[in-house]
Enzyme design. Structure first.
Site, mmCIF file in Angstrom:
data_model
loop_
_atom_site.group_PDB
_atom_site.id
_atom_site.type_symbol
_atom_site.label_atom_id
_atom_site.label_comp_id
_atom_site.label_asym_id
_atom_site.label_seq_id
_atom_site.Cartn_x
_atom_site.Cartn_y
_atom_site.Cartn_z
ATOM 1 C CG ASP A 20 -15.690 -10.662 11.171
ATOM 2 O OD1 ASP A 20 -15.950 -10.067 11.182
ATOM 3 O OD2 ASP A 20 -15.132 -11.002 9.565
ATOM 4 C CG ASP A 24 -13.578 -6.521 10.047
ATOM 5 O OD1 ASP A 24 -13.560 -7.864 11.055
ATOM 6 O OD2 ASP A 24 -12.902 -5.187 10.093
ATOM 7 C CG ASP A 28 -17.695 -8.348 14.922
ATOM 8 O OD1 ASP A 28 -18.789 -8.207 14.924
ATOM 9 O OD2 ASP A 28 -17.402 -7.780 13.163
ATOM 10 C CG ASP A 97 -8.873 -4.859 30.219
ATOM 11 O OD1 ASP A 97 -8.456 -4.922 30.709
ATOM 12 O OD2 ASP A 97 -8.997 -6.149 29.576
ATOM 13 C CG ASP A 199 -3.740 -4.028 31.317
ATOM 14 O OD1 ASP A 199 -3.701 -5.446 31.138
ATOM 15 O OD2 ASP A 199 -2.854 -3.158 31.087
ATOM 16 C CD GLU A 264 -2.361 -8.061 34.198
ATOM 17 O OE1 GLU A 264 -1.585 -8.634 33.123
ATOM 18 O OE2 GLU A 264 -2.655 -7.424 33.873
ATOM 19 C CG HIS A 326 -5.344 -11.370 27.051
ATOM 20 N ND1 HIS A 326 -5.765 -11.020 28.440
ATOM 21 C CD2 HIS A 326 -4.486 -10.432 26.917
ATOM 22 C CE1 HIS A 326 -5.309 -10.409 28.949
ATOM 23 N NE2 HIS A 326 -4.848 -9.619 28.643
ATOM 24 C CG ASP A 327 -1.331 -11.227 28.888
ATOM 25 O OD1 ASP A 327 -1.483 -10.458 27.399
ATOM 26 O OD2 ASP A 327 -1.599 -10.382 30.316
#
Length: 535
Positions: A20, A24, A28, A97, A199, A264, A326-327
Site C-alpha cells: 500500500d 489507505d 495498490d 486476470d 478465471d 483456471e 488466493h483461493d
C-alpha cells in the site's frame, strides 16, 4: 521469445495485499511497481495480477463493473501503464486476470438486461422462467452456497449466478456477448499486457436446456459443508461449446505476438481431462491449471498420477502447476500437519515444484514460508468464510498482507490499518529478516529457481518418474544435452534409498536439503531432497 511461457515461473500478486503506497490500508498499483524488484530477484519470469478493474468488491474484484478501467482503490490507468513499463524494464511479463464468465450486478450491461425481456441487452445474461410453483428453474447450486438462481422482480424471471448473487453469469450463447468480451481482451492487449489468467474458464457456457445436474455418490453419513460438492456438474459448466470460444480467444491473442493465456479449470470429477482438452494443439489455451495440486494430498502417488495423467491425455498440451494461490489455504499450512518443520517443508516444496514438467506458479509470500493467518470471525471479509464459518474459514487467511519489514508498522505493508491484519507469525517471516539469513526460505527459493533456469531439462525437457517406495518421489528431466534427476522425501522422517542402477554413478548438483550420498545409497533427512547429474 514466442513461447516464453513454456516452463516459465509466474509469480501471483494479490494487489490488495502486496504493498500500500496510497496510505489507505489497501494495496495498490504504485506499491506493486515499487516492489517489483523483489519479484525479479526471486527469479520469476512473469507476474499475474489478480483483478484490478472497477468493482463493488463484493468478491474482492472478481465482480467486475467496468472491464476497461482500473478501480480507484488500486490507482489509475496511468498507474497500470507505469507498472507494465517497469515490469518490462525488469524482464518481467505481465499477465492480468480476466473474469469473463460473469460480471458484477452493477455492470451497465446487467443494469440494462434486468430492466425487461425485450431490451437491447435482454439476452446478455442467463435468464429463465420460474417453475409452475415459483421455484428456481432447476437444481443448479452456487459455489458460494445455496441455489444458483436469483429472482429479479423487474423481469419476473430468475438469473443464473454460479457464485454470488452479485455476480450474474453472462450468456455466452449470445454472439454479441462473446464479441463484447473479446473487445475487452483486445483493449488490454493494446495496452501491452503479455497474457491473461482466465478465471473460471470452464464456467463460460451453460446447458441451453437447463437440465438438472445428476447427484454424485455421497460416501459420508452427513453431506459436505457446501452441498455444491454433492452434484456432478454436467450442465452448469464444462460444456463442449467452450472449446470454440477458446479458439476465438487464441486467434485474437496470436495477432499480438508473444502472448499467453492460462485457464483456471474448476471441476471436481474431470479437471485433468478438461485441462488436456483446453490446451491440446495450438488453437486453444497455451496452458491450464486445476486444483489438483491445491488440495490436501501430499503423496508421491498423487503428484505422479496427476502429471502422468495430464500428459497421457494431452501429449501436445501444456500444464501450469501451483501449490498455493488466493483461493486455498497456503500449502505449508496444509501439509505441515504431517509433522514437518515449516522451513524444511517450504524448501522441499519449491524444489519439488521446480522439477515438475510444465509452467509453475508461485503465490506471493510462499517464498517466505508463510502459512495462513489465524483470523477471528469479526476480521473476515470473504463471503465464503462469512457463510460457512467455522467449518470453512474462507480464503482471508491466505490473503493477508505481504510482510516486508518485521519491525515496521504492519510489517511495512501500510502505515494505515490494513484491510486484513498482519499478525506476529507472519511479520516474523518478513522479507528483511530473511534477506539477512543465508539459510532462509527466501534464499532457498532464489537458489532453486536460479538452478531451474540454468537447466533446460527442468524448464522444457521430457520426464520419467522413478519407481521408488512411498514417501519418496523421484523424477528425471532430460533434453538431449541436459539430464537432471530429483529425489524428494515427502516425509518428516529420514529415509535411506539404495540408488537405482541408472543413478549409481551420479553426482550431486545444485541445491539440496538434508541429503547425503553414501556409497550406493542416498541418505535423505526429514523432507530432504537432492538433485543429481548422471555420471
Amino acid at each position: 521469445m514466442a513461447e516464453w511461457w513454456r516452463g516459465a515461473v509466474i509469480y501471483q500478486i494479490y494487489p490488495r495485499s502486496f504493498q500500500d503506497d496510497s496510505g489507505d490500508g489497501v494495496g495498490d498499483l504504485r506499491g506493486i511497481t515499487r516492489r517489483l524488484v523483489h519479484v525479479s530477484r526471486l527469479g520469476a519470469d512473469a507476474i499475474w495480477l489478480s483483478p484490478v478493474f472497477r468493482s463493488p468488491m463484493k468478491d474482492m474484484g472478481y465482480d467486475v463493473s467496468d472491464y476497461l478501467d482500473i478501480d480507484p482503490v488500486f490507482g489509475t490507468l496511468a498507474d497500470f501503464d507505469a507498472l507494465v513499463a517497469r515490469a518490462h524494464e525488469l524482464g518481467l511479463k505481465v499477465i492480468i486476470d480476466q473474469v469473463l464468465s460473469h460480471s458484477s450486478d452493477e455492470h451497465p450491461w446487467f443494469a440494462e438486461s434486468r430492466k425487461s425481456r425485450t431490451g437491447p441487452k435482454a439476452d446478455w445474461y442467463v435468464w429463465a422462467d420460474p417453475r409452475p410453483d415459483g421455484g428456481a428453474p432447476n437444481n443448479w447450486l452456487s459455489v458460494f452456497g445455496g441455489p444458483a438462481w436469483e429472482w429479479e422482480p423487474m423481469r419476473r424471471q430468475y438469473y443464473l449466478h454460479n457464485f454470488l448473487a452479485a455476480q450474474p453469469d453472462l450468456n455466452f450463447h449470445n454472439p454479441d456477448v462473446r464479441a463484447a468480451l473479446l473487445d475487452t481482451v483486445r483493449f488490454w492487449l493494446e495496452r501491452g499486457v503479455d497474457g491473461f489468467r482466465l478465471d473460471t474458464v470452464n464456467y463460460y457456457f451453460h446447458d441451453k436446456e437447463l437440465r438438472d445436474n445428476p447427484p454424485l455418490p455421497c460416501k459420508e453419513r452427513l453431506p459436505p459443508v457446501n452441498p455444491y460438492a454433492m452434484q456432478d456438474h454436467l450442465y452448469d459448466k464444462s460444456r463442449p461449446e467452450t472449446l470454440a470460444f477458446l479458439s476465438e480467444l487464441r486467434a485474437l491473442t496470436d495477432r499480438y505476438g508473444a502472448r499467453a493465456m492460462v485457464g483456471e479449470v474448476g471441476d471436481e470429477t474431470r479437471a485433468l481431462e478438461l485441462m488436456a482438452a483446453y490446451t491440446a494443439g495450438r488453437a486453444r489455451l497455451h496452458m491450464a491449471y486445476s486444483f489438483e495440486m491445491l488440495g490436501d494430498d501430499f503423496s508421491p502417488a498423487h503428484f505422479r498420477r496427476t502429471i502422468e495423467g495430464f500428459f497421457a491425455a494431452a501429449p501436445d498440451g501444456w500444464p501450469s502447476w501451483s501449490f498455493s494461490n488466493h483461493d486455498v489455504a497456503r500449502h505449508v499450512g496444509r501439509w505441515a500437519r504431517h509433522g514437518a518443520d515449516q522451513d524444511r517443508l517450504a524448501k522441499l516444496s519449491i524444489a519439488l515444484l521446480a522439477s515438475f514438467p510444465g509452467t509453475i506458479g508461485i503465490y506471493q509470500g510462499e517464498e517466505l514460508g508463510l502459512a495462513d493467518t489465524e483470523l477471528s470471525y469479526d476480521e473476515l471479509t470473504d463471503p465464503v468464510g462469512l457463510r460457512f464459518w467455522p467449518e470453512n474459514k474462507g480464503r482471508d487467511g491466505c490473503r493477508t498482507p505481504m510482510p516486508w519489514e518485521a519491525r515496521a508498522p504492519n510489517a511495512g505493508f501500510s502505515h494505515a490499518t490494513p484491510w486484513l491484519p498482519v499478525k506476529p507469525p507472519q511479520a516474523a517471516r518478513a522479507v528483511d529478516v530473511q534477506e539477512a539469513d543465508p539459510n532462509s526460505v527466501l534464499h532457498a527459493y532464489r537458489q532453486i529457481l536460479a538452478f531451474r533456469r540454468r537447466h533446460p531439462a527442468l524448464r522444457s525437457g521430457g520426464f520419467d518418474f522413478l519407481d521408488l517406495p512411498d514417501p519418496l518421489l523421484g523424477l528425471t528431466r532430460r533434453t538431449q544435452d541436459d539430464v537432471v534427476t530429483g529425489v524428494f522425501n515427502l516425509s518428516p522422517a529420514p529415509h535411506r534409498l539404495p540408488l537405482p542402477r541408472a543413478l549409481r554413478e551420479s553426482e550431486r548438483i545444485g541445491p539440496a536439503q538434508a541429503a547425503r550420498l553414501d556409497g550406493g545409497a542416498i541418505e535423505l533427512g526429514p523432507n530432504g531432497f537432492v538433485f543429481l547429474r548422471h555420471g
